[in-house]
Structures are given as structure tokens and as C-alpha cells.
Scaffold this motif. Structure first.
Motif, PDB file in Angstrom:
ATOM      1  N   LYS A   1      -3.238  -6.681   4.090  1.00 26.27           N
ATOM      2  CA  LYS A   1      -2.836  -5.333   4.470  1.00 26.27           C
ATOM      3  C   LYS A   1      -3.680  -4.242   3.837  1.00 26.27           C
ATOM      4  O   LYS A   1      -3.621  -3.089   4.233  1.00 26.27           O
ATOM      5  CB  LYS A   1      -1.364  -5.119   4.124  1.00 26.27           C
ATOM      6  CG  LYS A   1      -0.463  -5.929   5.028  1.00 26.27           C
ATOM      7  CD  LYS A   1       0.981  -5.812   4.643  1.00 26.27           C
ATOM      8  CE  LYS A   1       1.828  -6.634   5.605  1.00 26.27           C
ATOM      9  NZ  LYS A   1       3.175  -6.831   5.104  1.00 26.27           N
ATOM     10  N   TRP A   2      -4.472  -4.590   2.829  1.00 25.91           N
ATOM     11  CA  TRP A   2      -5.326  -3.597   2.187  1.00 25.91           C
ATOM     12  C   TRP A   2      -6.587  -3.350   3.002  1.00 25.91           C
ATOM     13  O   TRP A   2      -7.243  -2.337   2.853  1.00 25.91           O
ATOM     14  CB  TRP A   2      -5.755  -4.083   0.805  1.00 25.91           C
ATOM     15  CG  TRP A   2      -4.675  -4.077  -0.227  1.00 25.91           C
ATOM     16  CD1 TRP A   2      -3.329  -4.170  -0.022  1.00 25.91           C
ATOM     17  CD2 TRP A   2      -4.856  -3.983  -1.643  1.00 25.91           C
ATOM     18  NE1 TRP A   2      -2.672  -4.144  -1.211  1.00 25.91           N
ATOM     19  CE2 TRP A   2      -3.569  -4.029  -2.227  1.00 25.91           C
ATOM     20  CE3 TRP A   2      -5.980  -3.872  -2.472  1.00 25.91           C
ATOM     21  CZ2 TRP A   2      -3.392  -3.963  -3.609  1.00 25.91           C
ATOM     22  CZ3 TRP A   2      -5.793  -3.812  -3.841  1.00 25.91           C
ATOM     23  CH2 TRP A   2      -4.510  -3.851  -4.395  1.00 25.91           C
TER      24      TRP A   2
ATOM     25  N   VAL B   1       0.869  -1.181   0.000  1.00 23.36           N
ATOM     26  CA  VAL B   1       0.000   0.000   0.000  1.00 23.36           C
ATOM     27  C   VAL B   1       0.905   1.230   0.000  1.00 23.36           C
ATOM     28  O   VAL B   1       1.852   1.296   0.791  1.00 23.36           O
ATOM     29  CB  VAL B   1      -0.905   0.051   1.256  1.00 23.36           C
ATOM     30  CG1 VAL B   1      -1.774   1.306   1.266  1.00 23.36           C
ATOM     31  CG2 VAL B   1      -1.780  -1.199   1.346  1.00 23.36           C
ATOM     32  N   ILE B   2       0.629   2.185  -0.900  1.00 21.09           N
ATOM     33  CA  ILE B   2       1.375   3.445  -0.869  1.00 21.09           C
ATOM     34  C   ILE B   2       0.403   4.603  -0.691  1.00 21.09           C
ATOM     35  O   ILE B   2      -0.800   4.462  -0.950  1.00 21.09           O
ATOM     36  CB  ILE B   2       2.218   3.690  -2.146  1.00 21.09           C
ATOM     37  CG1 ILE B   2       1.347   3.756  -3.405  1.00 21.09           C
ATOM     38  CG2 ILE B   2       3.301   2.639  -2.294  1.00 21.09           C
ATOM     39  CD1 ILE B   2       2.090   4.258  -4.636  1.00 21.09           C
ATOM     40  N   ARG B   3       0.925   5.738  -0.248  1.00 15.81           N
ATOM     41  CA  ARG B   3       0.083   6.917  -0.042  1.00 15.81           C
ATOM     42  C   ARG B   3       0.755   8.112  -0.700  1.00 15.81           C
ATOM     43  O   ARG B   3       1.961   8.326  -0.544  1.00 15.81           O
ATOM     44  CB  ARG B   3      -0.091   7.180   1.446  1.00 15.81           C
ATOM     45  CG  ARG B   3      -1.027   8.328   1.757  1.00 15.81           C
ATOM     46  CD  ARG B   3      -1.380   8.334   3.226  1.00 15.81           C
ATOM     47  NE  ARG B   3      -0.238   8.624   4.074  1.00 15.81           N
ATOM     48  CZ  ARG B   3       0.093   9.855   4.479  1.00 15.81           C
ATOM     49  NH1 ARG B   3      -0.635  10.884   4.126  1.00 15.81           N
ATOM     50  NH2 ARG B   3       1.156  10.038   5.255  1.00 15.81           N
ATOM     51  N   LEU B   4      -0.043   8.884  -1.444  1.00 16.12           N
ATOM     52  CA  LEU B   4       0.490  10.099  -2.070  1.00 16.12           C
ATOM     53  C   LEU B   4       0.809  11.102  -0.974  1.00 16.12           C
ATOM     54  O   LEU B   4       0.074  11.223   0.010  1.00 16.12           O
ATOM     55  CB  LEU B   4      -0.545  10.707  -3.034  1.00 16.12           C
ATOM     56  CG  LEU B   4      -0.997   9.816  -4.195  1.00 16.12           C
ATOM     57  CD1 LEU B   4      -2.006  10.564  -5.060  1.00 16.12           C
ATOM     58  CD2 LEU B   4       0.190   9.385  -5.053  1.00 16.12           C
ATOM     59  N   LEU B   5       1.889  11.832  -1.124  1.00 15.98           N
ATOM     60  CA  LEU B   5       2.290  12.786  -0.087  1.00 15.98           C
ATOM     61  C   LEU B   5       1.516  14.097  -0.209  1.00 15.98           C
ATOM     62  O   LEU B   5       1.390  14.842   0.748  1.00 15.98           O
ATOM     63  CB  LEU B   5       3.797  13.030  -0.156  1.00 15.98           C
ATOM     64  CG  LEU B   5       4.626  11.760   0.112  1.00 15.98           C
ATOM     65  CD1 LEU B   5       6.099  12.038  -0.001  1.00 15.98           C
ATOM     66  CD2 LEU B   5       4.294  11.183   1.486  1.00 15.98           C
ATOM     67  N   THR B   6       1.002  14.374  -1.415  1.00 13.98           N
ATOM     68  CA  THR B   6       0.207  15.586  -1.628  1.00 13.98           C
ATOM     69  C   THR B   6      -1.185  15.174  -2.094  1.00 13.98           C
ATOM     70  O   THR B   6      -1.309  14.274  -2.921  1.00 13.98           O
ATOM     71  CB  THR B   6       0.858  16.466  -2.725  1.00 13.98           C
ATOM     72  OG1 THR B   6       2.232  16.628  -2.408  1.00 13.98           O
ATOM     73  CG2 THR B   6       0.183  17.823  -2.792  1.00 13.98           C
TER      74      THR B   6
END
Ligand code: ZN
Length: 208
Positions: A201-202, A93-98
Motif C-alpha cells: 500500500k505504500w 499510510v496516514i496523511r497530515l491534514l495541514t
């Protein structure tokens, strides 16, 4: 940290991450099976900066986003990939920083996504098929102005597709199992769950 990683990468424009290092003892200090191409194609859940799930991408693309400093890993799996100088945990899982505003209409209209939405089920005879035995049917035929959209495309078996031809379902004596739904947040979550059902994990991000 991201800048240092960037410097260490070999320039391979088509791959973006310098590729997966060959399986040598030196480049694989923590020996993992990450060099298999399937690892790079595995699905990664993409979250907006607000933790809202917005997309699913492949590991390869997720790593590029991380190395560009656009996203960070929120969850990783047990695999690692190697640049020339670093071992990187493969993200799950990744998350955009903006924060990014994502218009609903921009969600990918693809054969794969239509089949997922319709759960590989012919929308006329209600039978389930392998993807290879399904086609996409324009409910309102293209020859009569029907558009290629979420609302006008359905999964359809070849038998029903032949029977329908260039006619509307009514004209062909066929009935839609249900009206094809536009791509909503609900559809989006449903697709993400279907794609990621193997990845525990999702779950917390998709409200299982
Ligand atoms: Zn059918």
C-alpha cells in the motif's frame, strides 16, 4: 468522530491511545491479532497534506496523530486496535491534514538510518554485515573536529574501524566506497522503500 473517540479513551499518558484492549470477546468483536505489541510498532508511512511522503512512524504514534485530528488514515491494514468504546483500523499510510514545511536537515540522524542508507555495508571494505556487527565511523575523526552528520558518518565494520582509529581514511590507507551522502529527498524515499518494502500500500505514494 475524532472527538467522540477521544472521549472514549482511558487516560494513559505514556501510551496516548488508551493502550490496546485486552483480548476478550467483548472488546474484540471482529477478532483480530491486533493486540500483539508488534502491530503497534509496525511502520506507517506519513504523507504531507500534499501526499508527499515525509516520514515513517510507528502505528502507535500514527494512531495518536489520528486521534488528535492531525492526520487521517489513507490506507489501513487488516488489523484493528480497540479503545474502550471503538475499534479502529490500524493505518498503513496516514496523511497530515495541514501542510507542514519540513526542513531537510531535521531528518532523523540515527544509527539505524545511517545503516539503512549504507545498506548495512562497511563503507571501507564493502562487505555487508548484520547491524550488530557494524559501528558508525566518523570519516573525519571527532578528535579532529569531525562532526556527527550525514556527511561524516558511515557504516563501518569493527575490523576497519580498529584499523582506521583516529585517522582519516587516507592516513589509514582506507578508501571510502563512496562519499557519504547528505540526507536528501532521494535518500528519504530510499529509506522509506527499504522500511516499507513489505507493504504494497505504500507503493503508489513512493513512486515504485
Ligand atoms: Zn570493513
Amino acid at each position: 468522530m475524532i472527538n467522540r473517540l477521544k472521549i472514549g479513551l482511558r487516560p494513559r499518558p505514556n501510551i496516548g491511545l488508551g493502550g490496546v484492549a485486552p483480548e476478550t470477546a467483548a472488546s474484540r468483536p471482529l477478532a483480530s491479532p491486533a493486540s500483539r505489541p508488534s502491530v503497534m510498532q509496525a511502520p506507517v508511512l506519513v504523507l504531507n497534506a500534499t501526499f508527499e511522503p515525509i516520514n515513517v512512524t510507528a502505528v502507535r504514534r500514527a494512531l495518536v496523530l489520528m486521534l488528535k485530528g492531525v492526520a487521517q488514515a489513507e490506507e489501513t491494514n487488516h488489523h484493528e486496535v480497540h479503545s474502550t468504546s471503538k475499534a479502529i483500523q490500524v493505518p498503513s499510510v496516514i496523511r497530515l491534514l495541514t501542510y507542514r514545511h519540513i526542513p531537510q536537515q531535521s531528518r532523523a540522524l540515527s544509527r539505524k538510518n545511517i545503516l539503512l542508507r549504507d545498506r548495512n555495508t562497511c563503507q571501507f571494505c564493502a562487505a555487508a554485515f548484520p547491524a550488530s556487527e557494524l559501528t558508525l565511523d566518523h570519516v573525519m575523526p571527532r578528535s579532529r573536529g569531525g562532526r556527527s552528520s550525514w556527511e561524516n558518518l558511515v557504516a563501518c565494520c569493527y575490523t576497519c574501524n580498529n584499523r582506521k582509529g583516529d585517522r582519516t581514511p587516507e592516513e589509514a590507507g582506507l578508501r571510502l566506497q563512496r562519499r557519504p551522502r547528505p540526507f536528501t529527498l532521494h535518500t528519504s524515499r530510499q529509506l522509506m522503500r527499504l522500511i516499507g518494502h513489505r507493504d504494497e500500500k505504500w507503493r503508489k505514494y513512493l513512486f515504485y
